[in-house]
Every structure is written in C-alpha cells, then in structure tokens.
Design a protein around this motif. Structure first.
Motif, mmCIF file in Angstrom:
data_model
loop_
_atom_site.group_PDB
_atom_site.id
_atom_site.type_symbol
_atom_site.label_atom_id
_atom_site.label_comp_id
_atom_site.label_asym_id
_atom_site.label_seq_id
_atom_site.Cartn_x
_atom_site.Cartn_y
_atom_site.Cartn_z
ATOM 1 N N PHE A 149 -3.093 3.362 -15.907
ATOM 2 C CA PHE A 149 -3.411 2.257 -15.002
ATOM 3 C C PHE A 149 -2.178 1.689 -14.296
ATOM 4 O O PHE A 149 -2.143 1.657 -13.061
ATOM 5 N N PRO A 150 -1.145 1.221 -14.997
ATOM 6 C CA PRO A 150 0.013 0.711 -14.257
ATOM 7 C C PRO A 150 0.685 1.771 -13.406
ATOM 8 O O PRO A 150 1.186 1.471 -12.313
ATOM 9 N N LEU A 151 0.699 3.016 -13.878
ATOM 10 C CA LEU A 151 1.330 4.076 -13.102
ATOM 11 C C LEU A 151 0.528 4.393 -11.841
ATOM 12 O O LEU A 151 1.102 4.618 -10.762
ATOM 13 N N ALA A 152 -0.791 4.393 -11.953
ATOM 14 C CA ALA A 152 -1.626 4.645 -10.775
ATOM 15 C C ALA A 152 -1.466 3.523 -9.754
ATOM 16 O O ALA A 152 -1.372 3.781 -8.538
ATOM 17 N N PHE A 153 -1.431 2.278 -10.219
ATOM 18 C CA PHE A 153 -1.204 1.161 -9.303
ATOM 19 C C PHE A 153 0.136 1.316 -8.579
ATOM 20 O O PHE A 153 0.249 1.071 -7.374
ATOM 21 N N GLY A 154 1.158 1.726 -9.317
ATOM 22 C CA GLY A 154 2.468 1.901 -8.716
ATOM 23 C C GLY A 154 2.491 3.013 -7.684
ATOM 24 O O GLY A 154 3.128 2.883 -6.629
ATOM 25 N N ILE A 155 1.821 4.121 -7.972
ATOM 26 C CA ILE A 155 1.769 5.236 -7.025
ATOM 27 C C ILE A 155 1.069 4.810 -5.740
ATOM 28 O O ILE A 155 1.504 5.131 -4.630
ATOM 29 N N VAL A 156 -0.023 4.084 -5.879
ATOM 30 C CA VAL A 156 -0.735 3.586 -4.695
ATOM 31 C C VAL A 156 0.174 2.661 -3.888
ATOM 32 O O VAL A 156 0.270 2.772 -2.653
ATOM 33 N N ARG A 157 0.863 1.773 -4.558
ATOM 34 C CA ARG A 157 1.764 0.830 -3.880
ATOM 35 C C ARG A 157 2.879 1.576 -3.142
ATOM 36 O O ARG A 157 3.245 1.222 -2.009
ATOM 37 N N ASP A 158 3.420 2.626 -3.753
ATOM 38 C CA ASP A 158 4.562 3.336 -3.177
ATOM 39 C C ASP A 158 4.175 4.269 -2.028
ATOM 40 O O ASP A 158 4.942 4.435 -1.080
ATOM 41 N N GLN A 159 2.998 4.896 -2.100
ATOM 42 C CA GLN A 159 2.713 6.030 -1.239
ATOM 43 C C GLN A 159 1.573 5.821 -0.248
ATOM 44 O O GLN A 159 1.493 6.557 0.737
ATOM 45 N N PHE A 160 0.690 4.870 -0.477
ATOM 46 C CA PHE A 160 -0.450 4.704 0.416
ATOM 47 C C PHE A 160 -0.086 3.780 1.575
ATOM 48 O O PHE A 160 0.770 2.910 1.439
ATOM 49 N N PRO A 161 -0.740 3.928 2.725
ATOM 50 C CA PRO A 161 -0.529 2.982 3.828
ATOM 51 C C PRO A 161 -0.779 1.556 3.358
ATOM 52 O O PRO A 161 -1.745 1.300 2.634
ATOM 53 N N ARG A 162 0.067 0.635 3.762
ATOM 54 C CA ARG A 162 0.037 -0.723 3.195
ATOM 55 C C ARG A 162 -1.312 -1.402 3.380
ATOM 56 O O ARG A 162 -1.761 -2.134 2.511
ATOM 57 N N GLU A 163 -1.953 -1.159 4.531
ATOM 58 C CA GLU A 163 -3.227 -1.824 4.775
ATOM 59 C C GLU A 163 -4.351 -1.266 3.916
ATOM 60 O O GLU A 163 -5.411 -1.875 3.805
ATOM 61 N N ARG A 164 -4.132 -0.092 3.291
ATOM 62 C CA ARG A 164 -5.157 0.507 2.427
ATOM 63 C C ARG A 164 -4.939 0.187 0.949
ATOM 64 O O ARG A 164 -5.796 0.476 0.125
#
Length: 496
Positions: free
Chosen positions: A128-143
């Motif tokens: 869970f924390p790692l997935a949240f971090g990956i999303v924060r680092d790599q996904f477009p900010r508005e998504r």
C-alpha cells in the motif's frame, strides 16, 4: 472514472513518450488486491482450523494476530526503505516474501506453522505505501487523486470480498485452498508489477535506522498483543496492563531516539505538522469506528433466529451482507479523489465520517431485517471509500515525494491500530451478555457496539474538522492538484 485513469497519456514526461498509465495502474491494483484479500480470507475458515487442530479460540486467534503484527511493522519499515532504495524494487521483494508465506500457509500441517506462515505473509502490507508512492512519482499530477482513491478502495474491497469467497471454497474443498488461490493472485501481481511498473527516480538517501525499527516493532507488537489478548486475559489483568505500559514506554523511547538520528525511520517533526497530525488522529478513530462492521455483521447474520434476532445464515450467505459495501467503495474512492482535487481533502474526509455515522445508525436501529443490513452496508461502504481515499490523498499531498512511503506507512499503522482496538472492544461488548439459556450473544450487545462505532465516527468528524484549512476553500476549486503545505516545498528546495 476508472477509464479516465487508465487511458490518460503521460507523454509530457521525459522518457514516457505516448505510454499510458493503464498497465502500471492495473498492476498496482492487482498487487494491493492480493494483500487485502489475504487479510480476511482466513476468517471464515477459523472454525475449521479449530476443529482440525483441536485448538482453543485464543490459540487460533494468533492466525490473525501474527499477520497483523508483522504487517503493521512492515508497513512503516518497508515504506521508508522504498523511499530510500526504490519503490518498485522493494514492492517486488515484499510481494515475493508474501508469496513465500502464502505457500507455507497452504502447505501447513500444524497450527504453529500456519501462525508462522501468516507472520511472513504480513510483509506484503508494504504494497500500500509503496503503491501510493509509485502513483505519486510517476502518474500525471491531475490523475493522482483518483488513482489513489481507487487503490484505497481496493483495501476495503479485498477485505469484504475476502469474507465472501472462502465459504464456498472451504465447503467444496478445504481451507488449504484459500491460500492456493491467494498465491495465484500474488504471483500474478508480482508478474504484472515486474512487467509494467518502472522504477521511480525519486529517492530519499540515508541509512536504515535499525534501532528505530526495533523500537517501533517492539512498541507496536506490545500494543497489538495487549489489544488482541485483552478480552481473553481480562482488560484489567497484569499482563494486559503491563503490555500497554511497555508499549507506551517503547514508543516514547522511539520518539526520543528518532529526534537524534541523522536519517530516522520516522521523522517526528513531520508527524507534528498540523495536516499530518490531524490525518493520523482521524485515521486512528476511523479505524476504530469502521472495522467493527467487518466482524460484527457476519456474526449477527449467522446467529440463529431462535435467539430472537439474526438470520441463521451460513458462512457463505453471511459474507454476502458485505457485498454492497465492496460495491459502493469501488465508486466512492475515485469520487472522493475527484472531490478532493476540486475542493481540498477536508470536506470528503468529514463527509466520510458523517456517512459512516449514518451507516452505523441504520445497523443499530434496523438490524432485524435483511434489507436494512444490506442498506447499512451500502451506506457504510461509501463512508469507508471516502475515508480511505481522503486520508491517503491528505498524507500524500502533505509531504515531499521522497517521503511518501514513510508518511503513508505511518497513517496505515494508525488505522490498523484503531481497527484492532475497535474490533476487540466491539467483540468484548457483544460477548459481555448472552441470551438466557443459550450461548448466543444478546442482541443488545450488537446495538451497543454499533452505537459505539457511530459515536467514534462522530468524533472522527470533529478531528477532521480540527485539521488545518477551511472546509470548502474557494481557491482550491480551480486547481485539480492536491494542496501541499508550504513547508514541504521549502524543504524540497533545501534538498535541491
């Protein structure tokens, strides 16, 4: 909402080209689903485990407790390690250990081995924390808000589905197949992450704070053992009180030590920020209020009608009462993400608590009819989905990207501790009285427990309101990006 996340292109980012986020996002969902399923899939099989191993209820309870203990510790430790060495690398490693534990559980021939295997499984909580971090680092900010909302919803969905699936599996096969099925999902998650998720370039250099890890692990272990065993030992017994005192002492020493370490496991100053403090406090109370439903609703449904209440449902049928909750969570999580991106995270978090109050009021007032129980589950699912999404986004938006794993890991621990305490106290309340001449819990115990959860969520709403920022900031409506404390940007500037 799911389509928007899956089909958006991240072409503006260097090295991404026209690569979409659909495959990486699906891989992360599968990874976190594999863990969330394993939290509760063993619960319906506990009676079978008691019979097969001729064990006491206290002994069998360690099948759940051992998993909870290691998952709480791994969430904080591996979240921080992921920030340091790479979130994808640590995510794959934690899932691999999770798979080994699941394989051992499937092959277990003794209760001791099964408990040890469940402890190994708990390492998968780092997903869970790692997935949240990956999303924060790599996904477009508005998504990011909607993506985090969906991942957060997966936590509760897997929790609910895990109560439904095992019934038919155990009836048709045996309890070992619960873990064989779980292993298949975990291996699929590992393969998907390895194939579709790239490594994050965001790092937080430092050393592993092993002293802090030992102190935090010991403190959380003492606290959760006291909570888990308090009902059977007695809340006023010497062992229970001693463990609570030991937990308090260890966590105080941990906080003292972390202030004096150059690269702490948990930055205490970070926890003192108003946004972080209020979100962690709210997570604790939300966990206390909401987790009781996951255990009490199936128990109430399984109670024979001759007790004066209950529906005499089978294990499989009782799990179906949780399906509306899973369904509404799937919609509520991304909806909360969109709302928070538009107006800030305070409003969806307060709404989550108030909607949860309504769900428990329905449980308390009308648990004598099946339709009301289904309706209460559906309403509560909206509250849970809003809460999980809002809390995760609040934490992610309040810290620098290099500390996402650390911050979300602590928030998950707070929710887990609150949930453990709430579930145990609710169980104690229900077990305190029985129907005369039977071993069935008295109906008043369920009513009291549901009212207690409603009150807890009302207090959580007050805690959320006490957090920084207005409830409906007009300026935020024009910005789809989560608000971040100025101190975060200043800190990032100092590290640049």
């Amino acid at each position: 909402m799911m389509t928007d996340v899956f089909t958006h292109r991240a072409g503006a980012r260097a090295g991404d080209g026209e690569r979409g986020v659909a495959a990486p996002f699906a891989a992360l969902l599968l990874a976190v689903l594999s863990f969330s399923l394993m939290q509760t899939m063993v619960v319906p099989a506990l009676p079978d485990l008691r019979r097969e191993f001729d064990a006491s209820p206290t002994s069998v309870s360690w099948v759940l407790s051992s998993f909870l203990l290691t998952s709480s510790v791994a969430t904080a430790l591996l979240g921080r390690v992921g920030d340091m060495f790479g979130k994808r690398r640590v995510l794959i490693a934690s899932l691999a250990v999770f798979a080994v534990g699941t394989l051992l559980a499937a092959l277990s021939g003794s209760l001791a081995l099964l408990i040890a295997a469940r402890a190994v499984q708990g390492v998968g909580s780092a997903a869970f924390p790692l997935a949240f971090g990956i999303v924060r680092d790599q996904f477009p900010r508005e998504r990011v808000p909607v993506a985090i909302g969906l991942i957060s919803s997966t936590f509760g969905i897997g929790f609910g589905v895990g109560l439904v699936v095992p019934g038919p599996v155990v009836d048709a096969l045996n309890w070992h197949w619960i873990f064989w099925i779980g292993l298949i999902v975990i291996l699929a998650g590992i393969a998907a992450v390895a194939a579709f998720v790239r490594e994050s370039s965001v790092r937080s250099p430092g050393r592993v704070d092993w002293v802090g890890a030992v102190l935090l692990s010991a403190g959380i272990t003492a606290l959760l053992v006291a909570i888990g065993q308090g009902q059977s030992w007695g809340w006023s017994s010497g062992r229970t009180i001693g463990l609570f005192l030991a937990a308090t002492a260890l966590l105080v020493v941990f906080a003292y030590a972390e202030k004096r370490v150059r690269a702490p496991l948990v930055d205490i100053e970070l926890l003192r920020r108003p946004a972080m403090l209020s979100s962690h406090l709210t997570a604790l109370v939300v966990g206390f209020g909401m987790y009781g439903a996951f255990t009490l609703v199936p128990l109430l449904a399984q109670t024979p009608s001759r007790a004066g209440y209950g529906f005499g449902a089978s294990v499989t049928a009782s799990g179906l009462f949780m399906v509306p909750m899973a369904a509404t969570m799937l919609v509520a999580g991304p909806l909360a993400g969109r709302m928070g991106a538009a107006v800030g995270w305070k409003l969806p978090l307060v709404l989550a608590c108030l909607i949860g109050v309504l769900g428990f009021v329905v449980y308390a007032a009308a648990h004598d009819t099946e339709w009301a129980m289904y309706a209460g589950s559906a309403v509560l699912g909206v509250g849970v989905g809003f809460a999980f999404a809002a809390l995760a986004n609040l934490v992610v938006s309040a810290v620098d990207g290099s500390r996402t794993g650390e911050a979300t890991g602590i928030n998950t621990i707070m929710r887990t501790v609150g949930g453990s305490l709430g579930a145990q106290i609710a169980a104690s309340v229900v077990a305190s009285k029985t129907v005369p001449g039977t071993s069935f819990p008295a109906e008043s115990g369920f009513t009291t427990a549901f009212v207690m959860s409603a009150i807890a969520l009302g207090l959580a709403a007050l805690a959320a309101l006490a957090g920084p920022g207005p409830l409906w900031p007009g300026a935020a409506a024009a910005a789809p990006v989560p608000h971040r404390d100025r101190s975060v940007d200043q800190e990032a500037g100092r590290h640049a």
